[in-house]
Design a protein around this motif. Structure first.
Motif, PDB file in Angstrom:
ATOM      1  N   ASP A  13       0.842  -1.201   0.000  1.00  0.00           N
ATOM      2  CA  ASP A  13       0.000   0.000   0.000  1.00  0.00           C
ATOM      3  C   ASP A  13       0.877   1.251   0.000  1.00  0.00           C
ATOM      4  O   ASP A  13       0.578   2.249  -0.669  1.00  0.00           O
ATOM      5  N   ASN A  14       1.976   1.190   0.775  1.00  0.00           N
ATOM      6  CA  ASN A  14       2.917   2.326   0.758  1.00  0.00           C
ATOM      7  C   ASN A  14       3.542   2.512  -0.615  1.00  0.00           C
ATOM      8  O   ASN A  14       3.734   3.637  -1.083  1.00  0.00           O
ATOM      9  N   LEU A  15       3.876   1.404  -1.277  1.00  0.00           N
ATOM     10  CA  LEU A  15       4.400   1.496  -2.655  1.00  0.00           C
ATOM     11  C   LEU A  15       3.357   2.101  -3.595  1.00  0.00           C
ATOM     12  O   LEU A  15       3.687   2.899  -4.480  1.00  0.00           O
ATOM     13  N   ALA A  16       2.100   1.701  -3.376  1.00  0.00           N
ATOM     14  CA  ALA A  16       1.022   2.253  -4.188  1.00  0.00           C
ATOM     15  C   ALA A  16       0.922   3.761  -3.978  1.00  0.00           C
ATOM     16  O   ALA A  16       0.704   4.537  -4.923  1.00  0.00           O
ATOM     17  N   LYS A  17       1.090   4.199  -2.698  1.00  0.00           N
ATOM     18  CA  LYS A  17       1.012   5.635  -2.405  1.00  0.00           C
ATOM     19  C   LYS A  17       2.156   6.395  -3.079  1.00  0.00           C
ATOM     20  O   LYS A  17       1.984   7.498  -3.623  1.00  0.00           O
TER      21      LYS A  17
END
Length: 239
Positions: free
Chosen positions: A101-105
């Motif tokens: 999710d952090n990578l997505a952000k």
């Protein structure tokens, strides 16, 4: 050279009124030759400036295209990372899910940055495109004007040569009128007539002289006859 300076110069040259310039010229042919040289140089300079402007526009378009593609690519990465996080979270791996999710952000942040850069460039690209179109149109007008100048120059030279030939012919005709060879013939004829008249006068004079001589002989004959008759009368009386 700024875009406005280029555009203003091209527009001014393209709108130049050739006929008005010629009306003010003392030597139209020389002025046309100078205008053709100036126009040719100005067109060459304008072409280089317009080429530079077009090159800058193409660079902006390439950068914009890269930003659009990057935004799409980062969007795809964000979507893939989000899906992976959902899959891991559904499988009970919350920690790994949070990482994706952090990578997505991060990917979404890059996407937003690329979209902003693309959006910022779009008005500049639109303005540059408009300027380039006007510059191209101005260059076309300048090239047409150069063709018109060259045609005017050729026409003027042809007219000047024709006028010169006509003036030369008229001067020749004028000289013929002034130095008319028939006038010499008339003078010669008049001289001949005087000679003929003199000859006639001499003939008449000679004829009158002969008449006078014959008249003198007649008078002498009459006088001799009178003397003869007088002598005869005297002889007759003496007898």
């Amino acid at each position: 050279m700024s875009k406005q300076t280029i555009l203003g110069r091209v527009t001014q040259l393209a709108k130049a009124n050739i006929n008005a310039l010629l009306d003010q010229a003392e030597d139209p042919q020389r002025m046309l030759d100078q205008l053709i040289r100036d126009y040719t140089n100005n067109i060459s300079e304008a072409e280089q400036a317009v080429a530079t402007t077009i090159g800058n526009l193409r660079m902006l378009e390439a950068d914009h295209k890269e930003d659009v593609e990057a935004a799409s690519e980062w969007g795809g990465k964000a979507l893939a990372a989000s899906r992976k996080a959902d899959e891991l979270r559904a499988a009970g791996s919350a920690g790994d899910a949070d990482k994706f999710d952090n990578l997505a952000k991060v990917a979404l942040g890059r996407q937003i940055q690329s979209e902003k850069e693309a959006a910022v460039a779009e008005p500049t690209i639109a303005a540059q495109t408009s300027v380039v179109e006007k510059l191209k149109s101005g260059l076309d007008s300048m090239r047409n004007k150069l063709t018109e100048l060259q045609a005017k120059r050729d026409e003027l030279v042809a007219r000047a040569k024709t006028a010169q030939a006509q003036n030369t012919m008229m001067d020749a005709v004028k000289n013929i009128d002034v130095m008319d060879p028939t006038s010499d013939l008339n003078r010669f004829e008049e001289k001949v007539r005087r000679e003929e008249a003199m000859a006639l006068g001499k003939q008449e004079l000679a004829a009158s002289s002969l008449d006078a001589q014959f008249e003198a002989l007649d008078d002498l004959g009459k006088s001799l006859e009178v003397e003869s008759r007088l002598a005869a009368l005297k002889q007759k009386r003496a007898a």
